[in-house]
Design a protein around this motif. Structure first.
Motif, short mmCIF file in Angstrom:
data_model
loop_
_atom_site.label_atom_id
_atom_site.label_comp_id
_atom_site.label_asym_id
_atom_site.label_seq_id
_atom_site.Cartn_x
_atom_site.Cartn_y
_atom_site.Cartn_z
N MET A 1 0.84 -1.19 0.00
CA MET A 1 0.00 0.00 0.00
C MET A 1 0.87 1.25 0.00
O MET A 1 1.79 1.37 0.81
N ASP A 2 0.59 2.16 -0.91
CA ASP A 2 1.22 3.46 -0.93
C ASP A 2 0.31 4.42 -0.17
O ASP A 2 -0.86 4.59 -0.52
N TYR A 3 0.80 5.03 0.89
CA TYR A 3 -0.04 5.85 1.74
C TYR A 3 -0.31 7.25 1.19
O TYR A 3 -1.23 7.93 1.66
N ALA A 4 0.46 7.70 0.24
CA ALA A 4 0.30 9.06 -0.28
C ALA A 4 -1.10 9.27 -0.85
O ALA A 4 -1.57 8.49 -1.68
N GLY A 5 -1.77 10.31 -0.37
CA GLY A 5 -3.11 10.63 -0.85
C GLY A 5 -4.21 9.80 -0.25
O GLY A 5 -5.40 10.06 -0.50
N ARG A 6 -3.87 8.81 0.57
CA ARG A 6 -4.88 7.97 1.23
C ARG A 6 -5.42 8.67 2.47
O ARG A 6 -4.77 9.56 3.02
N THR A 7 -6.56 8.21 2.92
CA THR A 7 -7.14 8.74 4.16
C THR A 7 -7.12 7.66 5.23
O THR A 7 -7.65 6.57 5.03
N ALA A 8 -6.46 7.97 6.34
CA ALA A 8 -6.34 7.03 7.45
C ALA A 8 -7.05 7.56 8.68
O ALA A 8 -6.85 8.72 9.06
N TRP A 9 -7.89 6.73 9.27
CA TRP A 9 -8.62 7.10 10.49
C TRP A 9 -8.03 6.32 11.65
O TRP A 9 -7.95 5.09 11.61
N ILE A 10 -7.63 7.04 12.69
CA ILE A 10 -6.98 6.43 13.84
C ILE A 10 -7.75 6.77 15.11
O ILE A 10 -7.97 7.95 15.41
N THR A 11 -8.18 5.75 15.85
CA THR A 11 -8.77 5.98 17.16
C THR A 11 -7.67 5.91 18.21
O THR A 11 -6.61 5.34 17.98
N GLY A 12 -7.93 6.50 19.38
CA GLY A 12 -6.89 6.56 20.40
C GLY A 12 -5.70 7.37 19.92
O GLY A 12 -4.54 7.06 20.20
N ALA A 13 -5.99 8.44 19.17
CA ALA A 13 -4.94 9.18 18.46
C ALA A 13 -4.35 10.34 19.26
O ALA A 13 -3.47 11.04 18.76
N SER A 14 -4.80 10.54 20.49
CA SER A 14 -4.34 11.72 21.24
C SER A 14 -2.97 11.54 21.86
O SER A 14 -2.35 12.52 22.29
N SER A 15 -2.46 10.30 21.92
CA SER A 15 -1.16 10.06 22.54
C SER A 15 -0.65 8.68 22.14
O SER A 15 -1.33 7.93 21.44
N GLY A 16 0.55 8.36 22.59
CA GLY A 16 1.09 7.01 22.45
C GLY A 16 1.18 6.51 21.03
O GLY A 16 1.57 7.24 20.11
N ILE A 17 0.81 5.26 20.84
CA ILE A 17 0.90 4.62 19.52
C ILE A 17 0.02 5.36 18.52
O ILE A 17 0.43 5.56 17.37
N GLY A 18 -1.17 5.76 18.92
CA GLY A 18 -2.08 6.44 17.99
C GLY A 18 -1.49 7.73 17.45
O GLY A 18 -1.54 8.00 16.25
N ALA A 19 -0.92 8.55 18.33
CA ALA A 19 -0.31 9.80 17.89
C ALA A 19 0.90 9.54 17.01
O ALA A 19 1.11 10.23 16.00
#
Length: 270
Positions: A1-19
């Motif tokens: 997968m090429d991430y450029a231009g893709r949309t990624a949704w991350i939960t738990g994103a305020s710190s740690g692994i998510g951030a």
């Protein structure tokens, strides 16, 4: 997968692994959707993420989740990669642990992560592409003392994800399960103890664990390579994970059942 231009949704994103995931994948050219309960901390993460959408909510609030899902999909016309990363750990003996602690951890770490995925699989299968990544734990491979609730949910999350992968194997949607060992985050500090309160202090193993940016890089590299089961650990924890690694041949065997009409036959039986 090429991430450029893709949309990624991350939960738990305020710190740690998510951030760390948010910063890394944004650096690879992705648009990021950041979710968690703390809007101010999410906004701080977003400042270093280029194109970012902040959608704060409690993962246990299914109405809020449904609203966030619609907004995440509409933002750039679809969600290409979703990380079910929100969660809370535990540090208490089973003998002393309140049942409410079990209920809370199951609700946050398992039921809410399944709901997050269920809200996206229709969208992804209709598009014929996408990736779902579930952050389990080495404690989802090996039963670890003082973490009975945490182990139960992380084993359960992996089981859901493995079965979902088989079901989606003919759709163009990939499913990845990530098994981190000790990563240097606040996971131990925020863990629940027997009465449901936060522990308030960390573990030496966590403090000396893999830096979160290094862990995130490994996760994203492995997803890009198509790895289905991703172990991110070192030392004894890495050995435990590898000892319990699921052979790719087994994943392929179950996927072949789907390709050969297993689900249709079962549904036809009523």
């Amino acid at each position: 997968m090429d991430y450029a231009g893709r949309t990624a949704w991350i939960t738990g994103a305020s710190s740690g692994i998510g951030a760390a995931l948010a910063h890394d994948i944004a650096g690879r050219g992705a648009n990021v959707v950041l979710s968690g309960r703390d809007e101010a901390r999410l906004e701080a993460v977003a400042k270093d993420c280029g194109e970012a959408l902040v959608l704060p909510f409690d993962v246990r609030d299914e109405a809020a989740l449904a609203d966030a899902t619609a907004k995440a999909i509409a933002w750039k016309g679809g969600v290409d990669l979703a990380f079910a990363n929100a969660g809370v750990s535990q540090r208490s003996r089973a003998l002393k642990t309140s049942m409410q602690v079990y209920r809370d951890i199951i609700d946050i770490d398992l039921t809410a992560q399944i709901a997050f995925s269920q809200g996206l699989i229709g969208h992804m299968t209709e598009r014929g592409s996408g990736a779902l990544a579930f952050v389990s734990s080495i404690a989802g491979k090996v039963g670890v003392p003082m973490r009975t609730a945490y182990c139960a949910v992380k084993f359960g999350l992996a089981g859901y994800a493995d079965a979902l992968r088989a079901e989606l194997s003919q759709t163009g949607v990939s499913v990845h399960v990530i098994y981190p060992g000790s990563v240097a985050t606040d996971v131990a500090k925020n863990a629940l103890v027997a009465d449901g309160s936060k522990r308030g202090r960390s573990d030496r193993a966590i403090d000396e664990g893999i830096p979160a940016p290094d862990a995130a890089k490994t996760m994203l590299d492995e997803i890009a390579a198509g790895t289905r089961e991703i172990i991110v650990a070192q030392g004894m924890e890495a050995g435990m994970g590898e000892m319990r690694r699921t052979p790719d041949q087994l994943f392929d065997q179950v996927a072949a059942m789907v390709a050969n009409g297993y689900m249709e036959k079962l549904e036809a039986e009523g």
